[in-house]
Design an enzyme around this catalytic site. Structure first.
Site, PDB file in Angstrom:
ATOM      1  N   CYS A   1       2.946   0.684 -30.163  1.00 15.26           N
ATOM      2  CA  CYS A   1       2.497   2.065 -29.962  1.00 15.26           C
ATOM      3  C   CYS A   1       0.983   2.179 -30.061  1.00 15.26           C
ATOM      4  O   CYS A   1       0.396   3.177 -29.696  1.00 15.26           O
ATOM      5  CB  CYS A   1       3.169   3.020 -30.945  1.00 15.26           C
ATOM      6  SG  CYS A   1       2.434   3.027 -32.575  1.00 15.26           S
TER       7      CYS A   1
ATOM      8  N   ASP B   1      -1.021   1.884 -32.899  1.00 16.50           N
ATOM      9  CA  ASP B   1      -1.631   2.307 -34.154  1.00 16.50           C
ATOM     10  C   ASP B   1      -1.078   1.473 -35.308  1.00 16.50           C
ATOM     11  O   ASP B   1       0.132   1.410 -35.505  1.00 16.50           O
ATOM     12  CB  ASP B   1      -1.317   3.786 -34.444  1.00 16.50           C
ATOM     13  CG  ASP B   1      -1.965   4.711 -33.436  1.00 16.50           C
ATOM     14  OD1 ASP B   1      -3.184   4.614 -33.248  1.00 16.50           O
ATOM     15  OD2 ASP B   1      -1.239   5.526 -32.827  1.00 16.50           O
TER      16      ASP B   1
ATOM     17  N   CYS C   1      -6.203   4.957 -32.463  1.00 16.91           N
ATOM     18  CA  CYS C   1      -7.003   5.946 -31.751  1.00 16.91           C
ATOM     19  C   CYS C   1      -7.830   6.768 -32.740  1.00 16.91           C
ATOM     20  O   CYS C   1      -7.734   6.595 -33.957  1.00 16.91           O
ATOM     21  CB  CYS C   1      -6.084   6.849 -30.946  1.00 16.91           C
ATOM     22  SG  CYS C   1      -4.891   7.720 -31.953  1.00 16.91           S
TER      23      CYS C   1
ATOM     24  N   CYS D   1       0.292  10.356 -35.720  1.00 14.71           N
ATOM     25  CA  CYS D   1      -0.744   9.705 -36.548  1.00 14.71           C
ATOM     26  C   CYS D   1      -0.725  10.251 -37.974  1.00 14.71           C
ATOM     27  O   CYS D   1      -1.004   9.519 -38.927  1.00 14.71           O
ATOM     28  CB  CYS D   1      -2.131   9.925 -35.948  1.00 14.71           C
ATOM     29  SG  CYS D   1      -2.342   9.114 -34.355  1.00 14.71           S
TER      30      CYS D   1
END
Lengths: 390, 142
Positions: free
Chosen positions: B34, B36, B59, B103
């Protein structure tokens, strides 16, 4: 310093294109279907633009259909080929794994309607192989659709050879030339292209205009119904300002291609050389066989969106194939198609140049990027693990 | 997609970046698929988080949520840290774009995973209700 290095996403409208467009808003603003003089002046511009564009790609004016852009042209090309194929019981289409979503998603739709699609491999260098196309062609193949150049990694496909092969086999051939038009020579006759899509805003024309070229004699399926514009094959009042701007932009791009190509290519090569000097940076896609302005690297150990944000703070506009920039959890299908693992695909950086870029800008990018990369890597567990393994 | 000024602040000046040697608890969440991966390091004295550091591959939002989460648990007791929710993380950043909410989940899970490691190292049982929910295994979030 502001550096726009995202020309594969869209370009700045050229002065020539803009100048050609402005009178269309205030003087020749008529509807080209109206019989009065203001309408007829618009109609004249439409005819002239069609002729200009046809001449520039080796087509006849009657073979040009104006659309809203590349995506619409791609949709219409596939639907046209599918309808023709279905009538003859041909329900097989050949394409590649790394087409634009305008192609891939339309193909997915056709698959649900009973078509079978062969997605050809594009290998590590991002170039489809002619022998694979040949092997994939069957008696029931209705269409081969292969992009002229890839939008992310810029690799140029053997379109001329595929065109010749399709002609020999009697199979329709479409190419999505959105990234190529205005940057690489196109001649639909010589290259045996039956259908082609292009989009104005990729060569310093305006957004909202594109071309669907269809060789004469191929019955076209309309996907937008309504008035009799574009010979009934694409309804809707013509976007005259955008069409006029598109013709002016393509004219300018083709007139200057011989000068711009080597110039932009030199900038590209300088940038690639500089980037590859950095530790653990790899070039995505074939080094030679790529669009003059395309640079696509993977910076190992970091994620693309954070890299883009850091570059943006320095005034540099670029793009990435990371999941975070696509709005999904998966990285770019193009980068996965050339065999990149997820981590490396997430760390991709595309810098797409045009003739408006300068050498100073390339120097600026090469100066600003390394400290950004170092900073992001210093906080990256992926990078630390990579280094430990080594 | 627009980030708040708070997100940009924590992205450009992330707090508590780094590692803690011989940390009392380390938690890693997310996966490369993904895009992260977040690693949280805790130093805990007498039930109080006396130091916290992070490393993140991800990100802008992933870096910002890691950064603010470390700030939010610094100096707190374990019980307080376990109350950290992804919602609180997102709110502390003046909101996140919808596609970036995962996140904030990673930040919450990262803290919980680090605390789980702390309990495990001490040979203690982590209270059931405080355990990580998904361990930040993003494959379930598709």
């Amino acid at each position: 310093m502001n550096v726009y290095a995202d020309n594969a996403a869209t370009t700045r409208v050229s002065k020539a294109a803009l100048d050609s467009m402005l009178p269309c808003f205030t003087e020749t603003y008529g509807n080209a279907s109206s019989p009065h003089h203001i309408g007829q002046e618009a109609a004249k511009l439409l005819i002239a633009s069609r002729k200009t564009i046809a001449d520039l790609i080796g087509a006849e004016p009657s073979e040009i259909i104006f659309t809203s852009g590349g995506s619409e042209a791609d949709n219409q090309a596939l639907v046209t080929a599918a309808n023709l194929g279905a009538k003859k019981g041909k329900k097989h289409i050949i394409s590649t794994k790394f087409e634009h979503h305008a192609i891939l998603h339309t193909l997915n739709k056709l698959e649900k309607e009973g078509f079978e699609v062969t997605y050809l491999d594009v290998y590590e260098n991002g170039v489809v192989r002619l022998e694979d196309v040949e092997k994939a062609i069957r008696p029931d193949t209705a269409l081969v659709t292969v992009m002229y150049a890839n939008n992310e990694i810029g690799t140029i496909q053997p379109i001329t050879e595929i065109g010749a092969l399709c002609k020999e086999k009697g199979v329709l051939f479409h190419t999505d030339a959105v990234q190529a038009a205005g940057h690489l020579p196109i001649n639909v006759k010589e290259q045996n292209i039956d259908m082609l899509s292009l989009s104005a805003h990729k060569f310093h024309g305006p957004k909202g205009a594109g071309v669907f070229f269809v060789r004469r004699g191929i019955p076209i399926s309309a996907i937008i119904e309504g008035g009799a514009q574009e010979r009934g094959k694409r309804a809707g009042t013509e976007n005259i300002p955008a069409i006029v701007g598109m013709a002016a932009a393509l004219q300018e791009a083709c007139d200057n291609m011989a000068v711009n190509m080597p110039k932009v290519q030199a900038l590209r090569d300088k940038l690639i050389d500089g980037l590859l000097k950095m530790d653990e940076v790899i070039l995505n896609g074939d080094r030679e066989n790529r669009l003059p302005g395309n640079v696509n690297v993977s910076v190992k150990g970091i994620e693309g969106e954070s890299l883009l944000m850091m570059l943006d703070i320095q005034g540099i506009c670029a793009s990435s194939g990371s999941a975070c920039t696509s709005g999904s959890l998966d990285p770019s299908h193009v980068l996965l198609a050339i065999g990149l693992i997820h981590e490396v695909a997430h760390g991709s950086l595309r810098l797409s140049l045009s003739e408006y870029n300068t050498e100073e800008e390339i120097d600026y990018i090469l100066e600003k990027l390394p400290p950004i990369v170092e900073r992001l890597r210093s906080m990256s567990p992926v990078w630390k693990r990579m280094k430990e393994v080594k | 997609m627009l980030y708040s000024e708070k997100v940009m602040d924590h992205f450009t000046n992330p707090r508590n970046v780094g590692e803690i040697e011989n940390a009392d608890g380390v938690g890693e969440v997310g996966n490369a698929k993904c895009g992260d991966i977040m690693k949280i390091f805790l130093k805990i004295d007498d039930g109080i988080i006396t130091d916290v550091k992070f490393n993140t591959f991800g990100c802008g939002a992933a870096i910002a949520t890691s950064s603010i989460a470390t700030e939010m648990i610094m100096g707190k007791s374990i019980d307080e840290a376990l109350k950290l929710t992804n919602k609180a993380v997102a709110e502390a950043l003046d909101g996140l774009p919808p596609v970036k909410m995962h996140c904030s989940v990673l930040a919450e899970e990262g803290v919980r995973m680090a605390l789980l490691d702390y309990y495990t190292k001490r040979g203690e049982e982590m209270p059931e209700e405080c355990r990580p929910k998904c361990g930040g295994d993003c494959s379930e979030c598709e």
